[in-house]
Design a protein around this motif. Structure first.
Motif, mmCIF file in Angstrom:
data_model
loop_
_atom_site.group_PDB
_atom_site.id
_atom_site.type_symbol
_atom_site.label_atom_id
_atom_site.label_comp_id
_atom_site.label_asym_id
_atom_site.label_seq_id
_atom_site.Cartn_x
_atom_site.Cartn_y
_atom_site.Cartn_z
ATOM 1 N N HIS A 37 0.851 -1.197 0.000
ATOM 2 C CA HIS A 37 0.000 0.000 0.000
ATOM 3 C C HIS A 37 0.883 1.241 0.000
ATOM 4 O O HIS A 37 2.012 1.205 0.489
ATOM 5 C CB HIS A 37 -0.925 0.003 1.227
ATOM 6 N N TYR A 93 -6.672 1.053 6.562
ATOM 7 C CA TYR A 93 -6.737 0.437 5.230
ATOM 8 C C TYR A 93 -6.783 -1.075 5.430
ATOM 9 O O TYR A 93 -5.768 -1.774 5.277
ATOM 10 C CB TYR A 93 -5.513 0.835 4.394
ATOM 11 N N GLU A 132 -4.470 -4.245 4.183
ATOM 12 C CA GLU A 132 -3.308 -3.764 3.423
ATOM 13 C C GLU A 132 -2.003 -3.851 4.222
ATOM 14 O O GLU A 132 -2.018 -4.015 5.443
ATOM 15 C CB GLU A 132 -3.547 -2.320 2.959
ATOM 16 N N SER A 147 2.008 -2.067 4.663
ATOM 17 C CA SER A 147 2.794 -0.850 4.381
ATOM 18 C C SER A 147 4.282 -1.156 4.183
ATOM 19 O O SER A 147 4.754 -2.248 4.513
ATOM 20 C CB SER A 147 2.656 0.121 5.558
ATOM 21 N N LYS A 172 2.363 4.462 -5.529
ATOM 22 C CA LYS A 172 3.011 3.308 -4.888
ATOM 23 C C LYS A 172 4.529 3.359 -5.118
ATOM 24 O O LYS A 172 5.311 3.065 -4.216
ATOM 25 C CB LYS A 172 2.441 1.993 -5.434
#
Ligand code: PGA
Length: 252
Positions: free
Chosen positions: A69, A76, A79, A81, A114
């Motif tokens: 993400h 979120y 998701e 990170s 992204k």
């Protein structure tokens, strides 16, 4: 000299035990290969990343994530990170695979964001792009790929390409058993290098690795890899078998 890279995208395959078995087999078979200028990367599911990193420690096998993400953290659901990936030792992420574009509605603009997140976190991206069958049939493949590159990459700086690997994956060749011919792959890779060269300079164009993906198998790998602008492969189905993946690495 440009790095040669063979990367295995495992997609949504392999549970815990299967992951262990595949990594064990790969470690054993890769040990015997003279890898020299070649990087070997595997991209298991999120669930297996942590154990894959541990199991491949002190081996030539690198571990990548299949997606990430763009936000640092937050609400979120479902998701992952950059910080989470880095905390388990993953530094490379596949961005913009056509399955993400198609089934998860990832747009060029989202992929640009992204990529920014990957770069801001000192990580590395394998950025995928490619045309669909209709575009190829209409002979719009260069136009389409040019536009994908422009929309997601053109805001970057030349130095960012130290952390970017490009992967041309014609959508019609992914998981279909149909491969782009070595000439079709070379035409596109040379085109991509020209586009990158015009925008970011010849040095960047000359040093960025461009992988081909789409039904690469032991039987066709050598011919595809022999083309001057093909620097390796992003392998799906054939990355799930030790023998096939090893044979593809040998072909480079
Ligand atoms: P495939 O997948 O080798 O199974 O065609 C390639 C990819 O999706 O990266």
């Amino acid at each position: 000299m440009r790095k040669k890279i063979v990367a295995g995208n495992w997609k949504m395959n392999n549970d815990k035990a299967e992951t262990s078995a595949l990594i064990k087999g790969l470690k054993r078979s890769i040990k015997k290969l003279p890898l020299k200028n070649t990087r070997v990367i595997i991209a298991p599911s999120y669930l297996s990343l942590s154990s894959a990193v541990k199991k491949t420690k002190d081996t030539p096998i690198e571990v990548a994530a299949q997606n990430m993400h763009q936000a640092k953290s937050g609400a979120y659901t479902g998701e992952i990170s950059a910080d989470m990936l880095k905390s388990i030792g993953v530094k490379t992420v596949i961005i913009g695979h056509s399955e993400r574009r198609e089934y998860f509605c990832e747009t060029d603009e989202l992929l640009a964001a992204k990529l920014d997140a990957v770069l801001a976190n000192d990580m590395e991206a394998i950025f995928c792009f490619g045309e669909k069958l209709e575009e190829r049939k209409k002979e719009d493949h260069l136009l389409e790929v040019g536009s994908q590159l422009k929309n997601s990459l053109f805001h970057l700086k030349p130095a960012d390409f130290k952390s970017i690997i490009l992967a041309y994956e014609p959508v019609w060749a992914i998981g279909t058993g149909e491969t782009a011919s070595p000439e079709q792959a070379q035409e596109m890779h040379a085109f991509v290098r020209t586009v990158i060269g015009k925008k970011f300079g010849l040095e960047v164009a000359d040093s960025v690795s461009i992988l081909y993906g789409g039904s690469v198998k032991p039987a066709n790998a050598e011919e595809i890899f022999s083309k001057p602008d093909v620097d390796g492969g992003l392998i799906g189905g054939a990355a799930l078998q030790v023998e096939d993946f090893t044979a593809i690495i040998k072909a480079i």
